[in-house]
Motif scaffolding. Structure first.
Motif, PDB file in Angstrom:
ATOM      1  N   LEU A  93      43.667  92.667  51.367  1.00 40.37           N
ATOM      2  CA  LEU A  93      44.228  91.407  50.889  1.00 40.37           C
ATOM      3  C   LEU A  93      44.257  90.371  52.005  1.00 40.37           C
ATOM      4  O   LEU A  93      43.900  89.208  51.807  1.00 40.37           O
ATOM      5  N   VAL A  94      44.663  90.797  53.205  1.00 37.01           N
ATOM      6  CA  VAL A  94      44.695  89.880  54.352  1.00 37.01           C
ATOM      7  C   VAL A  94      43.287  89.350  54.629  1.00 37.01           C
ATOM      8  O   VAL A  94      43.080  88.158  54.863  1.00 37.01           O
ATOM      9  N   LYS A  95      42.302  90.260  54.572  1.00 42.88           N
ATOM     10  CA  LYS A  95      40.901  89.869  54.781  1.00 42.88           C
ATOM     11  C   LYS A  95      40.486  88.814  53.752  1.00 42.88           C
ATOM     12  O   LYS A  95      39.896  87.791  54.078  1.00 42.88           O
ATOM     13  N   GLN A  96      40.843  89.097  52.490  1.00 46.12           N
ATOM     14  CA  GLN A  96      40.499  88.168  51.405  1.00 46.12           C
ATOM     15  C   GLN A  96      41.151  86.806  51.613  1.00 46.12           C
ATOM     16  O   GLN A  96      40.500  85.773  51.500  1.00 46.12           O
ATOM     17  N   LEU A  97      42.444  86.824  51.964  1.00 46.15           N
ATOM     18  CA  LEU A  97      43.178  85.562  52.125  1.00 46.15           C
ATOM     19  C   LEU A  97      42.684  84.771  53.333  1.00 46.15           C
ATOM     20  O   LEU A  97      42.519  83.554  53.265  1.00 46.15           O
ATOM     21  N   ASN A  98      42.426  85.461  54.436  1.00 42.01           N
ATOM     22  CA  ASN A  98      41.931  84.769  55.638  1.00 42.01           C
ATOM     23  C   ASN A  98      40.547  84.176  55.396  1.00 42.01           C
ATOM     24  O   ASN A  98      40.270  83.040  55.786  1.00 42.01           O
TER      25      ASN A  98
ATOM     26  N   ARG B 250      34.619  74.947  64.414  1.00 42.68           N
ATOM     27  CA  ARG B 250      35.396  76.198  64.445  1.00 42.68           C
ATOM     28  C   ARG B 250      36.770  75.966  65.081  1.00 42.68           C
ATOM     29  O   ARG B 250      37.765  76.551  64.669  1.00 42.68           O
ATOM     30  N   ILE B 251      36.808  75.107  66.089  1.00 43.99           N
ATOM     31  CA  ILE B 251      38.086  74.829  66.771  1.00 43.99           C
ATOM     32  C   ILE B 251      39.062  74.180  65.786  1.00 43.99           C
ATOM     33  O   ILE B 251      40.227  74.555  65.705  1.00 43.99           O
ATOM     34  N   GLN B 252      38.543  73.214  65.013  1.00 41.88           N
ATOM     35  CA  GLN B 252      39.404  72.548  64.007  1.00 41.88           C
ATOM     36  C   GLN B 252      39.883  73.548  62.959  1.00 41.88           C
ATOM     37  O   GLN B 252      41.031  73.502  62.523  1.00 41.88           O
ATOM     38  N   ILE B 253      38.976  74.478  62.569  1.00 38.90           N
ATOM     39  CA  ILE B 253      39.354  75.487  61.572  1.00 38.90           C
ATOM     40  C   ILE B 253      40.498  76.342  62.122  1.00 38.90           C
ATOM     41  O   ILE B 253      41.494  76.590  61.431  1.00 38.90           O
ATOM     42  N   ALA B 254      40.376  76.764  63.365  1.00 37.62           N
ATOM     43  CA  ALA B 254      41.418  77.597  63.992  1.00 37.62           C
ATOM     44  C   ALA B 254      42.746  76.837  64.038  1.00 37.62           C
ATOM     45  O   ALA B 254      43.806  77.386  63.727  1.00 37.62           O
ATOM     46  N   GLU B 255      42.663  75.550  64.394  1.00 33.50           N
ATOM     47  CA  GLU B 255      43.902  74.732  64.483  1.00 33.50           C
ATOM     48  C   GLU B 255      44.545  74.574  63.107  1.00 33.50           C
ATOM     49  O   GLU B 255      45.747  74.757  62.941  1.00 33.50           O
TER      50      GLU B 255
ATOM     51  N   LEU C 285      44.730  80.538  62.438  1.00 32.82           N
ATOM     52  CA  LEU C 285      44.162  81.868  62.680  1.00 32.82           C
ATOM     53  C   LEU C 285      43.660  81.912  64.123  1.00 32.82           C
ATOM     54  O   LEU C 285      43.332  80.873  64.701  1.00 32.82           O
ATOM     55  N   ALA C 286      43.589  83.108  64.675  1.00 36.83           N
ATOM     56  CA  ALA C 286      43.088  83.245  66.051  1.00 36.83           C
ATOM     57  C   ALA C 286      41.623  82.822  66.095  1.00 36.83           C
ATOM     58  O   ALA C 286      40.869  83.131  65.160  1.00 36.83           O
TER      59      ALA C 286
ATOM     60  N   VAL D  10      38.402  83.422  63.380  1.00 39.05           N
ATOM     61  CA  VAL D  10      37.600  82.342  62.783  1.00 39.05           C
ATOM     62  C   VAL D  10      36.118  82.590  63.071  1.00 39.05           C
ATOM     63  O   VAL D  10      35.266  82.462  62.191  1.00 39.05           O
ATOM     64  N   THR D  11      35.813  82.972  64.321  1.00 38.40           N
ATOM     65  CA  THR D  11      34.419  83.244  64.709  1.00 38.40           C
ATOM     66  C   THR D  11      33.850  84.368  63.851  1.00 38.40           C
ATOM     67  O   THR D  11      32.731  84.285  63.336  1.00 38.40           O
ATOM     68  N   LYS D  12      34.652  85.421  63.664  1.00 40.37           N
ATOM     69  CA  LYS D  12      34.187  86.576  62.891  1.00 40.37           C
ATOM     70  C   LYS D  12      33.925  86.185  61.429  1.00 40.37           C
ATOM     71  O   LYS D  12      32.886  86.524  60.856  1.00 40.37           O
TER      72      LYS D  12
END
Length: 407
Positions: A15-20, A36-41, A45-46, A50-52
Motif C-alpha cells: 500500500l505504501v508503495k502504491q501511495l508513494n 526530481r528535486i521539486q517532486i521530493a520537496e 518523500l526522500a 523519488v529517484t527510484k
C-alpha cells in the motif's frame, strides 16, 4: 498468528508503495514539467525514493524527461512530464438504448468515438451486445491502440463501484449484474464502472469547469435529472454506494408518477421529455409561440428561449425555478464552491441560470451562497468522458498505476 502479521506487513508495504508511486505520478501529471528535486520537496518523500519511483515510471514509459533551460545559464535541468500517447483506454457510456464507445489517450483526448444501438432488453442480451460492440471497436482501431490499459463503463442506475456490480437500471431488470468481472475475464484487462452523472462530475473536476475547486456539485438534465457531488476532489460515495439522487426529491406532491414509483419527483418536471411535453401541451392550448408541434424538441425550445419567445422563455424559467429549489437543498447540505449545470437545457443559460440563482438567493444560507458561481458544463455530457475519468482516477490514486508497474 505470526504469519497473519507478516501478511499484514506485506500488505502495508504494498500500500505504501502504491501511495508513494501515486503521489509522484500525480505531481508529474498535474505540475509537469517538474524536476526530481521539486517532486521530493512537494511530496516530502526522500530524494532516493523519488529517484527510484521515477526510474520505474521511466522504464515503463509512463513518464519522459524533457530538458529545461536553467535560468542561471548553467547546465540544463532535467524535468519530467507524463507520457500520454502510448497508453489507451476505452470509455463506454451505456445509455438506455445505445452505447457510446470512445478511445482515449491518457491526456483525456478522444481519438475516436462510435455509437452502437442497444435494442436488447435483458441483462444477458445487453451484456452480449456490449461485449460484441467492444470487440468490433477494438478491431476497427487496432492500428491506433498501442497498449490498452483499461475499459471503463458508466451507466444510469445504481452501481456498486467497488464490487463492480450493477444493482438497478431504469430501463432493464438487473439482478446484481457483475459486469466488471465479466468484462475483465473476457478482455483480460482492468475494468472500472461508475454512475454516469457522478463520473461526469469527476471529469468536470479533472478537465472542466471545476478544475479550480475541491468541492462542487454537478446537476445534469437529460432523460432524467441527477447530481454528482465532489468533495476534496473525489466523488462523494458512501458504504451503500450511491447518493446525490436529486432527481427524486419530491417537488410537486400532486405531480406525475415517476419510474421510481413516487409522485412529483424533480425529474418528472425537469427532464427533456417533461419540458417538451409541457411545451406541446401549451401549444395545443393555443399559446402564441414561434415553436410548432412538429418542431419543439429541447434544442428548438432553448433556441426559442434565447430569441425571447414568450412560451419557451416561460417554460425554461419554470424549469429553472424547480431545479433551483432542489439545487438549493443540495447547496445547504454540501456547501460547494461551484455548481455546474449539464445537459441540453444549458443552451438556454441566459434564461435558466437567473431562475436558478433567484431560488438560491431566497433559499440558501447566506454564508453558503456568497461567492458561489453557477455555471454550465464545459464537457459533452453525452460523451464517454466520465468513463475516462474513472481510469484517470485509478492512475492518480495508484490502483492502475501499480498494476502497470507490475506491483
Amino acid at each position: 498468528m505470526g504469519n497473519e502479521n507478516t501478511q499484514k506487513q506485506i500488505g502495508n508495504i504494498d500500500l505504501v508503495k502504491q501511495l508513494n508511486g501515486a503521489v509522484v505520478y500525480r505531481l508529474i501529471d498535474q505540475h509537469g514539467p517538474i524536476s526530481r528535486i521539486q517532486i521530493a520537496e512537494e511530496s516530502q518523500l526522500a530524494p532516493a525514493s523519488v529517484t527510484k519511483i521515477t526510474r520505474q515510471l521511466l522504464e515503463r514509459g509512463l513518464i519522459k524527461e524533457v530538458e529545461h533551460q536553467a535560468s542561471t545559464g548553467g547546465r540544463r535541468a532535467i524535468s519530467i512530464v507524463t507520457e500520454s500517447r502510448h497508453f489507451h483506454t476505452i470509455g463506454i457510456r451505456l445509455g438506455r438504448h445505445d452505447a457510446t464507445l470512445a478511445l482515449f489517450d491518457m491526456s483525456g483526448k478522444t481519438l475516436t468515438e462510435e455509437r452502437y444501438a442497444i435494442l436488447e432488453n435483458t441483462q444477458q442480451e445487453v451484456e452480449k451486445r456490449i461485449i460484441s460492440a467492444i470487440e468490433s471497436f477494438i478491431d476497427q482501431n487496432q492500428r491506433r491502440i498501442r497498449e490498452l490499459i483499461a475499459i471503463s463503463v458508466i451507466i444510469p442506475g445504481l452501481v456498486d463501484p467497488d464490487e463492480g456490480i450493477i444493482r438497478y437500471m431504469p430501463h432493464i431488470k438487473v439482478d446484481n449484474w457483475p459486469l466488471v468481472y465479466n468484462l475483465k475475464n473476457h478482455f483480460k484487462t482492468f475494468c472500472f464502472i461508475g454512475h454516469d452523472i457522478r463520473s461526469l462530475a469527476l471529469a468536470e473536476n479533472y478537465f472542466g469547469a471545476t478544475r479550480d475547486c475541491e468541492d462542487s456539485i454537478l446537476v445534469r438534465i437529460h432523460r432524467g435529472t441527477g447530481a454528482g457531488v465532489i468533495v476534496n476532489n473525489n466523488i462523494l460515495l458512501n458504504k451503500r454506494g450511491n447518493l446525490g439522487e436529486i432527481g427524486h426529491i419530491q417537488i410537486e406532491p400532486l405531480g406525475e408518477r415517476c419510474h421510481c414509483g413516487n409522485f412529483g419527483c424533480l425529474e418528472t418536471i425537469v427532464s427533456n421529455s417533461a419540458i417538451e411535453t409541457r411545451v406541446q401541451h401549451q401549444l395545443r392550448q393555443g399559446f402564441p409561440s414561434q415553436l410548432t408541434l412538429n418542431n419543439c424538441n429541447i434544442h428548438a425550445i432553448c433556441l426559442a428561449a434565447n430569441a425571447g419567445d414568450p412560451l419557451a422563455t416561460e417554460i425554461i424559467r419554470q424549469a429553472g425555478h424547480y431545479l433551483g429549489k432542489a439545487i438549493s437543498i443540495t447547496i445547504n447540505l454540501f456547501n460547494p464552491q461551484k455548481v455546474v449545470i449539464a445537459g441540453e437545457i444549458a443552451e438556454a443559460k441566459q434564461v435558466l441560470l437567473p431562475a436558478i440563482q433567484n431560488c438560491i438567493n431566497k433559499q440558501v444560507l447566506k454564508a453558503f451562497r456568497e461567492e458561489l458561481p453557477v455555471v454550465v458544463s464545459e464537457l459533452n455530457h453525452c460523451s464517454a468522458i466520465g468513463a475516462f475519468a474513472l481510469t484517470k482516477r485509478a492512475m492518480l490514486n495508484g490502483v492502475l498505476l501499480q498494476h502497470l508497474l507490475g506491483g
